[in-house]
Design a protein around this motif. Structure first.
Motif, PDB file in Angstrom:
ATOM      1  N   UNK A   1      14.614  -3.461  -5.331  1.00 52.60           N
ATOM      2  CA  UNK A   1      14.063  -1.886  -5.280  1.00 52.60           C
ATOM      3  C   UNK A   1      13.341  -1.523  -4.225  1.00 52.60           C
ATOM      4  N   UNK A   2      13.249  -0.660  -4.069  1.00 51.97           N
ATOM      5  CA  UNK A   2      11.980  -0.280  -3.125  1.00 51.97           C
ATOM      6  C   UNK A   2      11.027   0.274  -3.341  1.00 51.97           C
ATOM      7  N   UNK A   3       9.769   0.224  -3.246  1.00 52.35           N
ATOM      8  CA  UNK A   3       8.150   1.061  -3.798  1.00 52.35           C
ATOM      9  C   UNK A   3       8.707   1.302  -2.506  1.00 52.35           C
ATOM     10  N   UNK A   4       8.023   3.046  -2.519  1.00 50.56           N
ATOM     11  CA  UNK A   4       6.847   3.175  -0.761  1.00 50.56           C
ATOM     12  C   UNK A   4       5.768   4.183  -1.373  1.00 50.56           C
ATOM     13  N   UNK A   5       4.763   3.883  -0.120  1.00 52.86           N
ATOM     14  CA  UNK A   5       3.781   3.979  -0.873  1.00 52.86           C
ATOM     15  C   UNK A   5       3.806   5.108   0.377  1.00 52.86           C
ATOM     16  N   UNK A   6       3.286   6.206  -0.419  1.00 50.29           N
ATOM     17  CA  UNK A   6       3.267   8.187   0.152  1.00 50.29           C
ATOM     18  C   UNK A   6       1.949   7.769   1.065  1.00 50.29           C
ATOM     19  N   UNK A   7       2.383   8.913   2.303  1.00 50.19           N
ATOM     20  CA  UNK A   7       1.490   9.171   3.063  1.00 50.19           C
ATOM     21  C   UNK A   7       0.709  11.177   2.631  1.00 50.19           C
ATOM     22  N   UNK A   8      -0.754  10.951   2.750  1.00 52.38           N
ATOM     23  CA  UNK A   8      -1.409  11.820   2.095  1.00 52.38           C
ATOM     24  C   UNK A   8      -2.681  12.177   3.172  1.00 52.38           C
ATOM     25  N   UNK A   9      -2.943  13.770   3.406  1.00 55.01           N
ATOM     26  CA  UNK A   9      -3.622  13.272   4.245  1.00 55.01           C
ATOM     27  C   UNK A   9      -5.152  13.654   4.077  1.00 55.01           C
ATOM     28  N   UNK A  10      -6.226  14.089   4.965  1.00 50.50           N
ATOM     29  CA  UNK A  10      -7.792  13.938   3.853  1.00 50.50           C
ATOM     30  C   UNK A  10      -7.810  14.486   2.563  1.00 50.50           C
ATOM     31  N   UNK A  11      -6.990  16.085   2.862  1.00 51.56           N
ATOM     32  CA  UNK A  11      -7.916  17.079   1.877  1.00 51.56           C
ATOM     33  C   UNK A  11      -5.982  17.168   0.852  1.00 51.56           C
ATOM     34  N   UNK A  12      -5.382  15.536   0.685  1.00 58.61           N
ATOM     35  CA  UNK A  12      -4.224  15.295  -0.050  1.00 58.61           C
ATOM     36  C   UNK A  12      -3.052  16.352   0.032  1.00 58.61           C
ATOM     37  N   UNK A  13      -2.657  16.774   1.468  1.00 60.78           N
ATOM     38  CA  UNK A  13      -1.386  16.551   1.241  1.00 60.78           C
ATOM     39  C   UNK A  13      -0.408  16.186   2.103  1.00 60.78           C
ATOM     40  N   UNK A  14       1.035  16.043   1.400  1.00 61.28           N
ATOM     41  CA  UNK A  14       1.686  15.207   2.135  1.00 61.28           C
ATOM     42  C   UNK A  14       1.617  15.280   3.367  1.00 61.28           C
ATOM     43  N   UNK A  15       2.259  14.045   4.279  1.00 60.54           N
ATOM     44  CA  UNK A  15       1.979  13.845   5.780  1.00 60.54           C
ATOM     45  C   UNK A  15       3.522  14.872   6.282  1.00 60.54           C
ATOM     46  N   UNK A  16       4.776  14.028   4.928  1.00 64.17           N
ATOM     47  CA  UNK A  16       6.241  14.700   4.899  1.00 64.17           C
ATOM     48  C   UNK A  16       6.001  15.782   4.333  1.00 64.17           C
ATOM     49  N   UNK A  17       6.340  16.920   5.287  1.00 65.09           N
ATOM     50  CA  UNK A  17       6.567  18.428   5.090  1.00 65.09           C
ATOM     51  C   UNK A  17       7.509  18.830   4.497  1.00 65.09           C
ATOM     52  N   UNK A  18       8.628  18.238   5.450  1.00 65.06           N
ATOM     53  CA  UNK A  18      10.097  18.362   4.523  1.00 65.06           C
ATOM     54  C   UNK A  18      11.006  17.136   5.036  1.00 65.06           C
ATOM     55  N   UNK A  19      11.838  17.143   4.216  1.00 62.56           N
ATOM     56  CA  UNK A  19      12.474  16.053   4.254  1.00 62.56           C
ATOM     57  C   UNK A  19      14.928  17.138   4.273  1.00 62.56           C
ATOM     58  N   UNK A  20      15.358  16.656   5.234  1.00 61.27           N
ATOM     59  CA  UNK A  20      16.832  17.561   4.196  1.00 61.27           C
ATOM     60  C   UNK A  20      17.586  17.064   4.634  1.00 61.27           C
ATOM     61  N   UNK A  21      18.624  16.139   3.921  1.00 60.60           N
ATOM     62  CA  UNK A  21      19.850  15.881   4.702  1.00 60.60           C
ATOM     63  C   UNK A  21      20.830  16.363   5.396  1.00 60.60           C
ATOM     64  N   UNK A  22      21.301  15.950   6.339  1.00 62.52           N
ATOM     65  CA  UNK A  22      21.840  16.370   7.699  1.00 62.52           C
ATOM     66  C   UNK A  22      23.517  16.648   7.401  1.00 62.52           C
ATOM     67  N   UNK A  23      23.555  14.819   6.837  1.00 61.97           N
ATOM     68  CA  UNK A  23      25.409  14.805   7.053  1.00 61.97           C
ATOM     69  C   UNK A  23      25.647  13.847   5.638  1.00 61.97           C
ATOM     70  N   UNK A  24      25.979  14.853   5.328  1.00 60.36           N
ATOM     71  CA  UNK A  24      26.562  14.855   3.344  1.00 60.36           C
ATOM     72  C   UNK A  24      28.170  13.915   3.502  1.00 60.36           C
ATOM     73  N   UNK A  25      28.324  13.307   1.963  1.00 56.47           N
ATOM     74  CA  UNK A  25      29.796  12.378   1.790  1.00 56.47           C
ATOM     75  C   UNK A  25      30.505  13.540   1.824  1.00 56.47           C
ATOM     76  N   UNK A  26      30.618  15.181   1.670  1.00 54.80           N
ATOM     77  CA  UNK A  26      31.552  16.167   1.334  1.00 54.80           C
ATOM     78  C   UNK A  26      31.981  16.561   3.091  1.00 54.80           C
ATOM     79  N   UNK A  27      29.898  16.523   4.207  1.00 53.41           N
ATOM     80  CA  UNK A  27      30.664  17.203   5.253  1.00 53.41           C
ATOM     81  C   UNK A  27      29.413  16.163   5.987  1.00 53.41           C
TER      82      UNK A  27
END
Length: 134
Positions: A61-87
């Motif tokens: 398993x991969x254990x990922x340590x998430x990253x936040x700004x000083x005021x605890x907002x996630x550094x990653x504001x968006x993640x989008x899968x582009x290429x999908x198995x069906x397309x």
């Protein structure tokens, strides 16, 4: 639960973990997901990740340590899968997308491995657009 798209699951777990303010997220490991985690760390979207044996059975398993700004907002504001198995979505190096006007990162799976859109453009290789992160 059938896992038809492990990469979408990976992105969803990261997204949900960040929304819930978790410090870490656990994800079943694969080489592609390891490569994705490495890019997210290099690009500064996550603090770190470790690959460890799964306590409940075979595989890792991969254990990922998430990253936040000083005021605890996630550094990653968006993640989008582009290429999908069906397309599947492929681009040549001239058409690698710029994410959020260059502020985000396109992750491309190329014949030279998984890399950022920036690196793929520089290497002159195209490939499958796995995801956009911003």
């Amino acid at each position: 639960m059938s896992m038809t798209d492990p990469v979408a699951d990976f992105l969803t777990r990261l997204r949900n973990g960040a929304h819930a303010n978790h410090d870490t997220v656990e994800i079943p490991a694969s080489r592609l997901k390891r490569d994705l985690a490495k890019i997210l760390r290099e690009q500064g979207y996550i603090t770190d990740y470790v690959v460890e044996p799964r306590p409940e059975g075979p595989g890792e398993r991969i254990v990922v340590r998430l990253k936040y700004t000083e005021d605890r907002r996630p550094v990653m504001s968006g993640l989008r899968r582009i290429s999908r198995p069906g397309r599947r979505t492929y681009v040549d190096h001239d058409h690698i997308p710029k994410v959020q006007g260059g502020m985000g990162t396109a992750i491309i799976s190329t014949s030279h491995g998984v890399m950022t859109g920036h690196d793929a453009r520089r290497a002159g290789v195209g490939g499958e657009v796995v995801a956009h992160v911003w």
